[in-house]
Scaffold this active site. Structure first.
Site, PDB file in Angstrom:
ATOM      1  N   PHE A 101     -17.128 -23.170  10.306  1.00 17.82           N
ATOM      2  CA  PHE A 101     -17.324 -22.006  11.164  1.00 17.82           C
ATOM      3  C   PHE A 101     -18.536 -21.215  10.696  1.00 17.82           C
ATOM      4  O   PHE A 101     -18.636 -20.814   9.543  1.00 17.82           O
ATOM      5  CB  PHE A 101     -16.066 -21.121  11.183  1.00 17.82           C
ATOM      6  CG  PHE A 101     -16.121 -20.145  12.313  1.00 17.82           C
ATOM      7  CD1 PHE A 101     -15.790 -20.528  13.606  1.00 17.82           C
ATOM      8  CD2 PHE A 101     -16.551 -18.842  12.097  1.00 17.82           C
ATOM      9  CE1 PHE A 101     -15.874 -19.637  14.663  1.00 17.82           C
ATOM     10  CE2 PHE A 101     -16.637 -17.932  13.152  1.00 17.82           C
ATOM     11  CZ  PHE A 101     -16.295 -18.338  14.435  1.00 17.82           C
ATOM     12  N   ASP A 153     -19.756 -26.640  20.842  1.00 16.94           N
ATOM     13  CA  ASP A 153     -18.607 -26.972  19.991  1.00 16.94           C
ATOM     14  C   ASP A 153     -17.740 -27.970  20.764  1.00 16.94           C
ATOM     15  O   ASP A 153     -18.024 -29.168  20.761  1.00 16.94           O
ATOM     16  CB  ASP A 153     -17.878 -25.656  19.673  1.00 16.94           C
ATOM     17  CG  ASP A 153     -16.750 -25.820  18.669  1.00 16.94           C
ATOM     18  OD1 ASP A 153     -16.771 -26.778  17.895  1.00 16.94           O
ATOM     19  OD2 ASP A 153     -15.836 -24.971  18.654  1.00 16.94           O
ATOM     20  N   GLU A 181     -28.085 -21.612  24.425  1.00 12.06           N
ATOM     21  CA  GLU A 181     -26.775 -21.365  23.831  1.00 12.06           C
ATOM     22  C   GLU A 181     -26.872 -21.405  22.309  1.00 12.06           C
ATOM     23  O   GLU A 181     -27.744 -22.076  21.747  1.00 12.06           O
ATOM     24  CB  GLU A 181     -25.784 -22.441  24.347  1.00 12.06           C
ATOM     25  CG  GLU A 181     -24.428 -22.495  23.707  1.00 12.06           C
ATOM     26  CD  GLU A 181     -23.554 -21.264  23.933  1.00 12.06           C
ATOM     27  OE1 GLU A 181     -24.042 -20.148  23.713  1.00 12.06           O
ATOM     28  OE2 GLU A 181     -22.372 -21.429  24.282  1.00 12.06           O
ATOM     29  N   ASP A 182     -25.976 -20.703  21.641  1.00 13.63           N
ATOM     30  CA  ASP A 182     -25.976 -20.731  20.177  1.00 13.63           C
ATOM     31  C   ASP A 182     -25.410 -22.049  19.647  1.00 13.63           C
ATOM     32  O   ASP A 182     -26.076 -22.779  18.925  1.00 13.63           O
ATOM     33  CB  ASP A 182     -25.220 -19.520  19.582  1.00 13.63           C
ATOM     34  CG  ASP A 182     -23.816 -19.324  20.183  1.00 13.63           C
ATOM     35  OD1 ASP A 182     -23.389 -20.150  21.009  1.00 13.63           O
ATOM     36  OD2 ASP A 182     -23.151 -18.340  19.812  1.00 13.63           O
ATOM     37  N   GLY A 242     -23.646 -14.564  21.567  1.00 12.14           N
ATOM     38  CA  GLY A 242     -24.133 -15.306  20.406  1.00 12.14           C
ATOM     39  C   GLY A 242     -25.577 -15.768  20.446  1.00 12.14           C
ATOM     40  O   GLY A 242     -26.221 -15.893  19.412  1.00 12.14           O
ATOM     41  N   ASP A 286     -20.971 -14.462  15.323  1.00 11.79           N
ATOM     42  CA  ASP A 286     -20.017 -13.519  14.734  1.00 11.79           C
ATOM     43  C   ASP A 286     -18.722 -14.177  14.275  1.00 11.79           C
ATOM     44  O   ASP A 286     -18.420 -15.314  14.644  1.00 11.79           O
ATOM     45  CB  ASP A 286     -19.632 -12.458  15.772  1.00 11.79           C
ATOM     46  CG  ASP A 286     -18.660 -13.011  16.824  1.00 11.79           C
ATOM     47  OD1 ASP A 286     -18.947 -14.094  17.365  1.00 11.79           O
ATOM     48  OD2 ASP A 286     -17.622 -12.386  17.073  1.00 11.79           O
ATOM     49  N   ARG A 292     -23.218 -10.652  12.879  1.00 13.65           N
ATOM     50  CA  ARG A 292     -24.288 -11.077  13.791  1.00 13.65           C
ATOM     51  C   ARG A 292     -25.678 -10.712  13.260  1.00 13.65           C
ATOM     52  O   ARG A 292     -26.657 -11.380  13.550  1.00 13.65           O
ATOM     53  CB  ARG A 292     -24.125 -10.414  15.162  1.00 13.65           C
ATOM     54  CG  ARG A 292     -22.927 -10.883  15.957  1.00 13.65           C
ATOM     55  CD  ARG A 292     -23.072 -10.427  17.406  1.00 13.65           C
ATOM     56  NE  ARG A 292     -21.819 -10.432  18.123  1.00 13.65           N
ATOM     57  CZ  ARG A 292     -21.286 -11.489  18.739  1.00 13.65           C
ATOM     58  NH1 ARG A 292     -21.939 -12.625  18.726  1.00 13.65           N
ATOM     59  NH2 ARG A 292     -20.144 -11.408  19.369  1.00 13.65           N
TER      60      ARG A 292
HETATM   61  P1  5GP Z   1     -17.389 -24.520  23.246  1.00 11.81           P
HETATM   62  O1  5GP Z   1     -17.062 -24.134  24.657  1.00 11.81           O
HETATM   63  O2  5GP Z   1     -18.505 -25.514  23.150  1.00 11.81           O
HETATM   64  O3  5GP Z   1     -16.183 -24.942  22.477  1.00 11.81           O
HETATM   65  O4  5GP Z   1     -17.742 -23.196  22.522  1.00 11.81           O
HETATM   66  C1  5GP Z   1     -18.926 -22.626  22.471  1.00 11.81           C
HETATM   67  C2  5GP Z   1     -18.769 -21.219  21.941  1.00 11.81           C
HETATM   68  O5  5GP Z   1     -17.778 -21.123  20.905  1.00 11.81           O
HETATM   69  C3  5GP Z   1     -20.062 -20.798  21.325  1.00 11.81           C
HETATM   70  O6  5GP Z   1     -20.903 -20.213  22.252  1.00 11.81           O
HETATM   71  C4  5GP Z   1     -19.584 -19.792  20.304  1.00 11.81           C
HETATM   72  O7  5GP Z   1     -19.465 -18.537  20.920  1.00 11.81           O
HETATM   73  C5  5GP Z   1     -18.217 -20.246  19.899  1.00 11.81           C
HETATM   74  N1  5GP Z   1     -18.295 -20.968  18.627  1.00 11.81           N
HETATM   75  C6  5GP Z   1     -18.078 -22.287  18.408  1.00 11.81           C
HETATM   76  N2  5GP Z   1     -18.247 -22.600  17.120  1.00 11.81           N
HETATM   77  C7  5GP Z   1     -18.585 -21.454  16.503  1.00 11.81           C
HETATM   78  C8  5GP Z   1     -18.908 -21.122  15.144  1.00 11.81           C
HETATM   79  O8  5GP Z   1     -18.939 -21.951  14.223  1.00 11.81           O
HETATM   80  N3  5GP Z   1     -19.219 -19.824  14.901  1.00 11.81           N
HETATM   81  C9  5GP Z   1     -19.207 -18.863  15.859  1.00 11.81           C
HETATM   82  N4  5GP Z   1     -19.534 -17.625  15.497  1.00 11.81           N
HETATM   83  N5  5GP Z   1     -18.917 -19.131  17.140  1.00 11.81           N
HETATM   84  C10 5GP Z   1     -18.608 -20.420  17.456  1.00 11.81           C
END
Ligand code: 5GP
Length: 175
Positions: free
Chosen positions: A151, A102, A98-99, A43, A158, A164
């Site tokens: 989301f 969450d 990081e993108d 991402g 993606d 993407r």
């Molecule tokens: P975390 O471990 O903080 O829950 O998750 C991080 C990862 O979840 C991000 O790097 C991403 O890949 C995915 N993610 C979380 N929210 C979103 C979202 O709104 N859209 C997308 N495409 N990926 C997300």
């Protein structure tokens, strides 16, 4: 999987401006240093590519990949590293890119993982931050945009490996 209904949340111009601001702050904070920038695949690849071209500090790049189970919208509880970096980071200034933060699970895991290799400093830059969704306490050092739930796709992000390539960031109306 059919085409999803989606609305623009951040335009490419807004993203470009914010990326420049983040890069200016990072360049100032690391002035005179040599950075190792670690991107989290997949991402973050577009954000990282744009960010490093605005950063005015010498830097090396590397990538890490973490898998979560499934390809849907919910972050997995279990983080597994499927590709480690190939660069020695001991005694170096490291910035993880990081993108989205969450639940915070991925970054918490990665920060602990890299800290064991004794970098001189370790910080995190995330383009997007969904604060309210945290399951574990985690604060990124540099954040592009803080937002509520929803989301997101586009600009490297993606949904089931689609979207993407889109230059703007969209929120999917209904998953
Ligand atoms: P975390 O471990 O903080 O829950 O998750 C991080 C990862 O979840 C991000 O790097 C991403 O890949 C995915 N993610 C979380 N929210 C979103 C979202 O709104 N859209 C997308 N495409 N990926 C997300």
């Amino acid at each position: 999987m059919g085409e999803k209904q989606k609305a623009i949340l951040y335009t490419q111009d807004q993203i470009k401006k914010r990326v420049r601001e983040l890069a200016a702050k990072i360049s100032k904070d690391y002035a005179g240093s040599e950075l190792i920038i670690i991107g989290i695949l997949k991402g973050a690849f577009i954000f990282m590519a744009d960010l490093i071209r605005e950063i005015r500090v010498e830097c090396q790049v590397d990538f890490v990949r973490c898998a979560s189970y499934g390809t849907g919208s919910e972050s997995s509880e279990k983080v597994v590293m499927t590709k480690d970096i190939e660069t020695a980071i001991k005694g170096r200034d490291v910035l993880i890119v990081e993108d989205i933060v969450d639940t915070g699970l991925t970054l918490k895991y990665l920060v602990e993982w890299f800290k064991e290799r004794s970098p001189r400093s370790l910080k995190v830059c995330a383009l997007l931050d969904k604060r309210k969704r945290r399951k574990v306490a985690f604060e990124a050092d540099y954040v592009g945009f803080s937002m509520e739930d929803g989301f997101l796709v586009g600009y490297g992000l993606d949904y089931g490996e689609r979207y993407r390539f889109l230059p703007d960031i969209y929120v999917i109306k209904q998953l």
